[in-house]
Scaffold this motif. Structure first.
Motif, PDB file in Angstrom:
ATOM      1  N   THR A  37     -15.712  -2.572  14.551  1.00 58.47           N
ATOM      2  CA  THR A  37     -14.320  -2.187  14.425  1.00 58.47           C
ATOM      3  C   THR A  37     -13.585  -3.249  13.615  1.00 58.47           C
ATOM      4  O   THR A  37     -13.721  -4.441  13.896  1.00 58.47           O
ATOM      5  CB  THR A  37     -13.638  -2.066  15.805  1.00 58.47           C
ATOM      6  N   ILE A  38     -12.836  -2.821  12.603  1.00 54.71           N
ATOM      7  CA  ILE A  38     -12.020  -3.744  11.828  1.00 54.71           C
ATOM      8  C   ILE A  38     -10.575  -3.257  11.863  1.00 54.71           C
ATOM      9  O   ILE A  38     -10.309  -2.086  12.152  1.00 54.71           O
ATOM     10  CB  ILE A  38     -12.497  -3.870  10.363  1.00 54.71           C
ATOM     11  N   ILE A  80      -7.175   1.165  12.331  1.00 54.12           N
ATOM     12  CA  ILE A  80      -8.460   0.470  12.389  1.00 54.12           C
ATOM     13  C   ILE A  80      -9.519   1.265  11.644  1.00 54.12           C
ATOM     14  O   ILE A  80      -9.372   2.467  11.396  1.00 54.12           O
ATOM     15  CB  ILE A  80      -8.914   0.234  13.848  1.00 54.12           C
ATOM     16  N   GLY A  81     -10.576   0.576  11.271  1.00 55.71           N
ATOM     17  CA  GLY A  81     -11.732   1.217  10.661  1.00 55.71           C
ATOM     18  C   GLY A  81     -12.917   1.140  11.595  1.00 55.71           C
ATOM     19  O   GLY A  81     -13.211   0.078  12.169  1.00 55.71           O
ATOM     20  N   LEU A 108     -15.046   5.861   9.781  1.00 56.58           N
ATOM     21  CA  LEU A 108     -13.818   6.614  10.039  1.00 56.58           C
ATOM     22  C   LEU A 108     -12.645   5.650  10.117  1.00 56.58           C
ATOM     23  O   LEU A 108     -12.825   4.463  10.417  1.00 56.58           O
ATOM     24  CB  LEU A 108     -13.904   7.383  11.364  1.00 56.58           C
ATOM     25  N   THR A 109     -11.437   6.155   9.883  1.00 54.82           N
ATOM     26  CA  THR A 109     -10.227   5.382  10.167  1.00 54.82           C
ATOM     27  C   THR A 109      -9.496   6.035  11.328  1.00 54.82           C
ATOM     28  O   THR A 109      -9.643   7.235  11.581  1.00 54.82           O
ATOM     29  CB  THR A 109      -9.305   5.313   8.933  1.00 54.82           C
ATOM     30  N   ILE A 131      -7.399   1.388   3.404  1.00 52.89           N
ATOM     31  CA  ILE A 131      -7.409   2.227   4.595  1.00 52.89           C
ATOM     32  C   ILE A 131      -7.926   3.629   4.283  1.00 52.89           C
ATOM     33  O   ILE A 131      -8.507   4.301   5.131  1.00 52.89           O
ATOM     34  CB  ILE A 131      -6.009   2.296   5.241  1.00 52.89           C
ATOM     35  N   ASP A 132      -7.707   4.102   3.063  1.00 50.50           N
ATOM     36  CA  ASP A 132      -8.162   5.440   2.684  1.00 50.50           C
ATOM     37  C   ASP A 132      -9.510   5.425   1.985  1.00 50.50           C
ATOM     38  O   ASP A 132     -10.247   6.400   2.052  1.00 50.50           O
ATOM     39  CB  ASP A 132      -7.119   6.100   1.784  1.00 50.50           C
ATOM     40  N   THR A 133      -9.852   4.352   1.303  1.00 53.69           N
ATOM     41  CA  THR A 133     -11.139   4.293   0.619  1.00 53.69           C
ATOM     42  C   THR A 133     -12.267   3.894   1.573  1.00 53.69           C
ATOM     43  O   THR A 133     -13.436   4.052   1.248  1.00 53.69           O
ATOM     44  CB  THR A 133     -11.089   3.288  -0.542  1.00 53.69           C
ATOM     45  N   PHE A 134     -11.933   3.396   2.757  1.00 51.99           N
ATOM     46  CA  PHE A 134     -12.936   2.950   3.724  1.00 51.99           C
ATOM     47  C   PHE A 134     -13.751   4.109   4.278  1.00 51.99           C
ATOM     48  O   PHE A 134     -14.967   4.010   4.440  1.00 51.99           O
ATOM     49  CB  PHE A 134     -12.237   2.203   4.861  1.00 51.99           C
TER      50      PHE A 134
END
Length: 245
Positions: A105-106, A129-130, A149-150, A198-201
């Motif tokens: 988790t990041i 979070i990611g 996932l985010t 956050i969206d490219t993860f």
């Protein structure tokens, strides 16, 4: 909370010295030195007397120790994102259905202040979070061994400290070690990044809030309690889900 019991400390008793024999050349009050060659004997010390019957009590060990970190208050957040009529209907809208375990988790922290209307400093901002998950089972579709996932996870205060866990339609924030069943779609052109990493993860997105469930063994024990006209995944077993798909 357990209180530490006092530990009893025992001091060994002093040993009595044996009296000197009558042949000792040096005795109390004597001024004559011992004769050359005469032996002065020293009595052997008495063996220590064992102390028994006084146990030392140890503090009890808790079988359920308190958490090492304080638990955040939970804030229920209701989101109307539609819903599905059944597990089969939800699976039809998903590219893949998997059982997966959260392994990392990041945090993406608070939103970019430049993207916040006004002065950019607001209390109760959001922390995303990611989640990185290892795929344990593929129920539908084709997917790699790892997915990302985010998740909209926490409120934070003006100092950036977490102030509440957000329960999106009752769903608890996934943490490391959680095992989930997920109905996922691959990113679409309409999901073009607007907030950077956050969206490219993410490698996938859930098809709705009722498309994620926390597992205890093979039973879904936590999930969406709001969306759709059905009770969601809660109470379903993995066997039920496989059969429906």
């Amino acid at each position: 909370m357990f209180k530490r019991l006092p530990i009893i400390s025992l001091t060994p008793l002093a040993f009595l010295a044996a009296a000197c024999g009558t042949d000792a050349a040096a005795s109390i009050g004597s001024t004559s030195p011992p004769s050359v060659g005469s032996a002065v004997t020293t009595p052997a010390p008495a063996a220590p007397t064992p102390i028994t019957g006084v146990p030392i009590e140890e503090p009890p060990t808790s079988s359920n120790p308190p958490p090492t970190e304080p638990t955040l208050p939970q804030e229920f957040v209701e989101i109307d994102d539609g819903g599905y009529d059944s597990v089969a209907d939800m699976a039809d809208h998903a590219d893949v259905v998997v059982v997966a375990t959260v392994t990392e988790t990041i945090s993406f922290g608070r939103p970019d202040p430049a993207a916040i209307p006004g002065d950019g400093i607001i209390p109760d901002a959001d922390e995303h979070i990611g989640l990185t998950l290892t795929v344990d089972e593929v129920v539908k579709g084709d997917v790699d061994d790892e997915i990302r996932l985010t998740w909209w996870a926490y409120d934070v205060d003006a100092d950036g400290e977490r102030s509440a866990e957000l329960l999106l339609n009752g769903i608890e924030v996934p943490i490391d070690g959680d095992r989930l069943v997920l109905f996922l779609r691959e990113p679409q052109p309409s999901d073009a990044p607007v907030r950077g990493p956050i969206d490219t993860f993410a490698s996938h997105h859930i098809v709705g809030l009722d498309a994620i469930g926390h597992l205890d063994g093979d039973v879904v024990v936590n999930g969406d309690t709001v969306s759709g006209d059905w009770t969601g995944l809660i109470g379903s077993t993995l066997a039920d889900i496989r059969a429906a798909i």
